[in-house]
Motif scaffolding. Structure first.
Motif, PDB file in Angstrom:
ATOM      1  N   ALA A   1      11.932  -1.493   2.489  1.00 11.65           N
ATOM      2  CA  ALA A   1      13.098  -1.024   1.681  1.00 11.65           C
ATOM      3  C   ALA A   1      12.918  -1.525   0.308  1.00 11.65           C
ATOM      4  O   ALA A   1      13.061  -0.828  -0.657  1.00 11.65           O
ATOM      5  CB  ALA A   1      14.557  -1.370   2.303  1.00 11.65           C
ATOM      6  N   ALA A   2      12.719  -2.888   0.199  1.00 13.61           N
ATOM      7  CA  ALA A   2      12.782  -3.474  -1.259  1.00 13.61           C
ATOM      8  C   ALA A   2      11.535  -3.028  -2.158  1.00 13.61           C
ATOM      9  O   ALA A   2      11.641  -2.519  -3.137  1.00 13.61           O
ATOM     10  CB  ALA A   2      12.677  -4.981  -1.184  1.00 13.61           C
ATOM     11  N   GLU A   3      10.440  -3.062  -1.408  1.00 15.86           N
ATOM     12  CA  GLU A   3       9.216  -2.604  -2.069  1.00 15.86           C
ATOM     13  C   GLU A   3       9.223  -1.163  -2.595  1.00 15.86           C
ATOM     14  O   GLU A   3       8.841  -0.788  -3.662  1.00 15.86           O
ATOM     15  CB  GLU A   3       8.108  -2.813  -1.260  1.00 15.86           C
ATOM     16  CG  GLU A   3       6.662  -2.835  -2.042  1.00 15.86           C
ATOM     17  CD  GLU A   3       6.262  -4.100  -2.724  1.00 15.86           C
ATOM     18  OE1 GLU A   3       5.929  -4.071  -3.827  1.00 15.86           O
ATOM     19  OE2 GLU A   3       6.566  -5.207  -1.915  1.00 15.86           O
ATOM     20  N   LEU A   4       9.548  -0.147  -1.762  1.00 12.36           N
ATOM     21  CA  LEU A   4       9.654   1.322  -2.131  1.00 12.36           C
ATOM     22  C   LEU A   4      10.932   1.318  -2.955  1.00 12.36           C
ATOM     23  O   LEU A   4      10.766   2.394  -4.111  1.00 12.36           O
ATOM     24  CB  LEU A   4       9.786   2.140  -0.854  1.00 12.36           C
ATOM     25  CG  LEU A   4       8.629   1.995   0.032  1.00 12.36           C
ATOM     26  CD1 LEU A   4       9.173   2.557   1.551  1.00 12.36           C
ATOM     27  CD2 LEU A   4       7.410   2.523  -0.268  1.00 12.36           C
ATOM     28  N   ALA A   5      11.822   0.739  -2.960  1.00 16.38           N
ATOM     29  CA  ALA A   5      12.899   0.859  -3.800  1.00 16.38           C
ATOM     30  C   ALA A   5      12.668   0.647  -5.503  1.00 16.38           C
ATOM     31  O   ALA A   5      12.903   1.259  -6.342  1.00 16.38           O
ATOM     32  CB  ALA A   5      14.289   0.257  -3.701  1.00 16.38           C
ATOM     33  N   GLU A   6      11.847  -0.578  -5.348  1.00 16.64           N
ATOM     34  CA  GLU A   6      11.129  -1.101  -6.720  1.00 16.64           C
ATOM     35  C   GLU A   6      10.170  -0.058  -7.241  1.00 16.64           C
ATOM     36  O   GLU A   6      10.111   0.206  -8.548  1.00 16.64           O
ATOM     37  CB  GLU A   6      10.422  -2.413  -6.561  1.00 16.64           C
ATOM     38  CG  GLU A   6      10.240  -3.026  -7.770  1.00 16.64           C
ATOM     39  CD  GLU A   6       9.542  -4.402  -7.797  1.00 16.64           C
ATOM     40  OE1 GLU A   6      10.571  -5.370  -7.773  1.00 16.64           O
ATOM     41  OE2 GLU A   6       8.382  -4.738  -7.197  1.00 16.64           O
ATOM     42  N   ALA A   7       9.637   0.441  -6.412  1.00 18.57           N
ATOM     43  CA  ALA A   7       8.297   1.295  -6.894  1.00 18.57           C
ATOM     44  C   ALA A   7       8.642   2.540  -7.438  1.00 18.57           C
ATOM     45  O   ALA A   7       8.028   3.248  -8.176  1.00 18.57           O
ATOM     46  CB  ALA A   7       7.182   1.337  -5.979  1.00 18.57           C
ATOM     47  N   TYR A   8       9.829   3.214  -6.616  1.00 18.31           N
ATOM     48  CA  TYR A   8      10.314   4.430  -6.587  1.00 18.31           C
ATOM     49  C   TYR A   8      11.828   4.463  -7.129  1.00 18.31           C
ATOM     50  O   TYR A   8      12.789   4.962  -6.232  1.00 18.31           O
ATOM     51  CB  TYR A   8      10.108   5.376  -5.287  1.00 18.31           C
ATOM     52  CG  TYR A   8       8.717   5.522  -5.133  1.00 18.31           C
ATOM     53  CD1 TYR A   8       7.733   6.509  -5.744  1.00 18.31           C
ATOM     54  CD2 TYR A   8       8.133   4.868  -4.293  1.00 18.31           C
ATOM     55  CE1 TYR A   8       6.307   6.528  -5.573  1.00 18.31           C
ATOM     56  CE2 TYR A   8       6.915   5.049  -3.704  1.00 18.31           C
ATOM     57  CZ  TYR A   8       5.894   5.683  -4.515  1.00 18.31           C
ATOM     58  OH  TYR A   8       4.641   5.860  -4.076  1.00 18.31           O
TER      59      TYR A   8
ATOM     60  N   LEU B   1       0.837  -1.133   0.191  1.00 20.88           N
ATOM     61  CA  LEU B   1       0.137  -0.139  -0.050  1.00 20.88           C
ATOM     62  C   LEU B   1       0.801   1.224   0.011  1.00 20.88           C
ATOM     63  O   LEU B   1       0.703   2.200  -0.834  1.00 20.88           O
ATOM     64  CB  LEU B   1      -1.000   0.088   1.359  1.00 20.88           C
ATOM     65  CG  LEU B   1      -1.900   1.291   1.341  1.00 20.88           C
ATOM     66  CD1 LEU B   1      -2.716   1.530   0.263  1.00 20.88           C
ATOM     67  CD2 LEU B   1      -2.656   1.229   2.727  1.00 20.88           C
ATOM     68  N   ALA B   2       1.790   1.257   0.763  1.00 16.14           N
ATOM     69  CA  ALA B   2       2.973   2.443   0.809  1.00 16.14           C
ATOM     70  C   ALA B   2       3.426   2.707  -0.652  1.00 16.14           C
ATOM     71  O   ALA B   2       3.791   3.958  -0.793  1.00 16.14           O
ATOM     72  CB  ALA B   2       4.030   2.041   2.299  1.00 16.14           C
ATOM     73  N   ALA B   3       3.854   1.648  -1.292  1.00 11.09           N
ATOM     74  CA  ALA B   3       4.300   1.669  -2.630  1.00 11.09           C
ATOM     75  C   ALA B   3       3.475   2.055  -3.706  1.00 11.09           C
ATOM     76  O   ALA B   3       3.761   2.223  -4.967  1.00 11.09           O
ATOM     77  CB  ALA B   3       5.076   0.295  -2.784  1.00 11.09           C
TER      78      ALA B   3
END
Length: 373
Positions: free
Chosen positions: A156-163, A47-49
Motif C-alpha cells: 500500500a505504501a509503495e504503490l501510493a508513493e509511486a502513483y 517491482l510492482a511500483a
C-alpha cells in the motif's frame, strides 16, 4: 557411492541450505528451481511500483562447483523410489536426502474471485503483471490492497508513493500492523495520512469482483484494481506424496527439521511447520527461512558424520517494514516476536531495512554467518 542431496526450491532457505551443505559435506548436491533467477521476494512490492530490481542469476549465488543447478518444475515426489519428478525437464531425479524448500505463494483460492480479478506481489511474474497494469492507470483510479500484515502494508505504501494520483485503500480484517508497538502504529498511521492511504479496518472480504470488493454483510467497496495480500498457502506436493503435513499443508518436522514420517526428507522455510522447542509456531518470513536453511545443512552434515544434530534454536530480533523508499519502521521484538516498546521510524528505518536486504544477498553467498537476519 557419493551421497546425493537434492534441494527443491531456490528461495532464501533453499539457496542457503545448498551452499552451506556444500561447505560442510562432500556430498553431491542438486538444486532444482523453476527459474534460473533468484527472486528477492522482500522487494517485489518495489517491482510492482515500477522499480527495476537487480538481476540475480542463481548460478552467481551458488558458491561451490559441486552444486548442480537444474531448471525445471517439480511435479511430484516418489518417496518409495526416492525420486522427484521434473515436468518440463522430462526426467526423474534420485536422492538420498531431500530438502523440501518450495516456499509459499499467495492464497488466491480461499475467497471467490481472487484468482480471476486480483493481483498479488508474491512472485516476480505476478508483481510484474501488476506493474504493467498500473502503468496504464497512473492518471487515477482506486486501488484496494487487502491484508493488514507486512506485505499489505508495504504494498500500500509503495504503490501510493509511486502513483500519487491513485486512491489507495488498505482493507484489513483487523487493524493494520497489529503486531507493532503503539509508537510504531502511530508512525504507520501518520505515514498513511501523508501518502493518502485510506485504511478500512474490521472489513472481511467475502468476494472479489471486477468492480471491487464485496464485504461480509453485503457492503460493496468500489476499486479499479485489487491487490491481494491477505494470506499465503504452500504447494501440495508433500501432501500428495503421503508425507505428514499440518492442516495448512506444511510438512511436519522434528526439532532438526526432519520429516516426522520420512526421515530422509528435511523441510525448511515457509513450506515447513516450524516450531520452537516449547511448541511456538514460527511465522512465514525470510527471517525464519534463512536460519532454517542453515539448520538443515548442519543437521545433514552431522548425520553424515555419524553425529546427532542439535535441534533448531531460534529467536526473533526485529521486523523491518518499508513505507516507500524514504520511510519505514524497524520494530524490535521479544524472542517470541511480540513487540518491544523500542522502534526506529522514518528515514533511518528505511536505511536500516535496505542494509538488511542487501546483507541478505551477501549472506546467501557466505552461509556460515549465524543469524544474520
Amino acid at each position: 557411492m557419493t551421497h546425493h542431496i537434492v534441494v527443491i526450491g531456490a528461495g532464501y532457505s533453499g539457496v542457503i541450505a545448498a551452499n552451506l551443505t556444500a561447505k560442510l559435506t562432500d556430498a553431491r548436491i542438486t538444486l532444482v528451481n523453476e527459474s534460473d533467477r533468484f527472486a528477492e521476494r522482500v522487494r517485489l512490492h518495489q517491482l510492482a511500483a515500477g522499480q527495476v530490481l537487480k538481476d540475480l542469476p542463481l548460478a552467481d549465488l551458488l558458491t561451490d562447483p559441486r552444486i548442480e543447478l537444474v531448471v525445471g518444475r517439480v511435479t511430484g515426489i516418489d518417496t518409495g523410489a526416492r525420486t522427484v519428478r521434473l515436468g518440463r525437464a522430462g526426467r526423474d531425479l534420485g536422492y538420498d536426502t531431500l530438502v523440501y524448500a518450495l516456499g509459499s505463494r499467495a492464497d488466491l483460492e480461499s475467497v471467490p474471485g481472487v484468482a480471476r480479478h486480483a493481483f498479488s506481489v508474491a512472485v516476480p511474474e505476478q508483481a510484474a503483471r501488476l506493474r504493467d497494469h498500473l502503468a496504464g492507470r497512473a492518471a487515477g483510479g482506486v486501488l484496494a490492497v487487502v491484508g493488514g500484515g507486512l506485505t499489505g502494508i508495504e504494498a500500500a505504501a509503495e504503490l501510493a508513493e509511486a502513483y500519487p494520483a491513485l486512491k489507495v485503500r488498505l482493507v484489513t480484517d483487523g487493524e493494520a500492523g497489529e503486531g507493532l508497538s503503539e509508537h510504531a502504529r502511530r508512525h504507520l498511521r501518520a505515514t498513511f495520512r501523508r501518502l493518502g492511504v485510506e485504511t478500512r479496518p474490521g472489513a472481511r472480504v467475502s468476494e472479489v469482483r471486477a468492480d471491487g470488493l464485496l464485504l461480509d454483510g453485503g457492503e460493496h467497496l468500489a476499486a479499479d484494481t485489487v491487490v491481494w495480500a491477505a494470506g499465503f498457502t504452500v504447494p501440495g506436493l508433500a501432501r500428495e506424496a503421503g508425507i505428514s503435513v499440518d492442516a495448512h499443508g506444511r510438512m511436519i518436522v522434528d526439532g532438526t527439521l526432519r520429516s516426522v514420517s520420512h526421515p530422509e526428507i528435511l523441510a525448511v522455510g515457509d513450506a515447513a511447520a516450524l516450531r520452537t522447542p516449547d511448541g511456538r509456531e514460527l511465522r512465514m518470513a525470510c527471517a525464519t527461512g534463512i536460519p532454517s536453511g542453515q539448520q538443515a545443512a548442519r543437521a545433514i552434515a552431522a548425520r553424515l558424520s555419524g553425529r546427532e544434530p542439535r535441534p533448531l534454536r531460534f529467536r526473533y530480533f526485529n521486523q523491518c517494514i518499508s513505507l516507500g523508499r524514504e520511510d519505514g519502521i524497524v520494530q524490535f521484538v521479544h524472542t517470541d516476536d511480540t513487540p518491544r516498546r523500542a522502534a526506529i521510524t522514518g528515514r533511518a528505518a528505511a536505511r536500516y531495512k535496505e542494509a538488511i536486504v542487501k546483507g541478505t544477498i551477501y549472506g546467501l553467498r557466505h552461509p556460515s554467518i549465524p543469524g544474520y537476519l
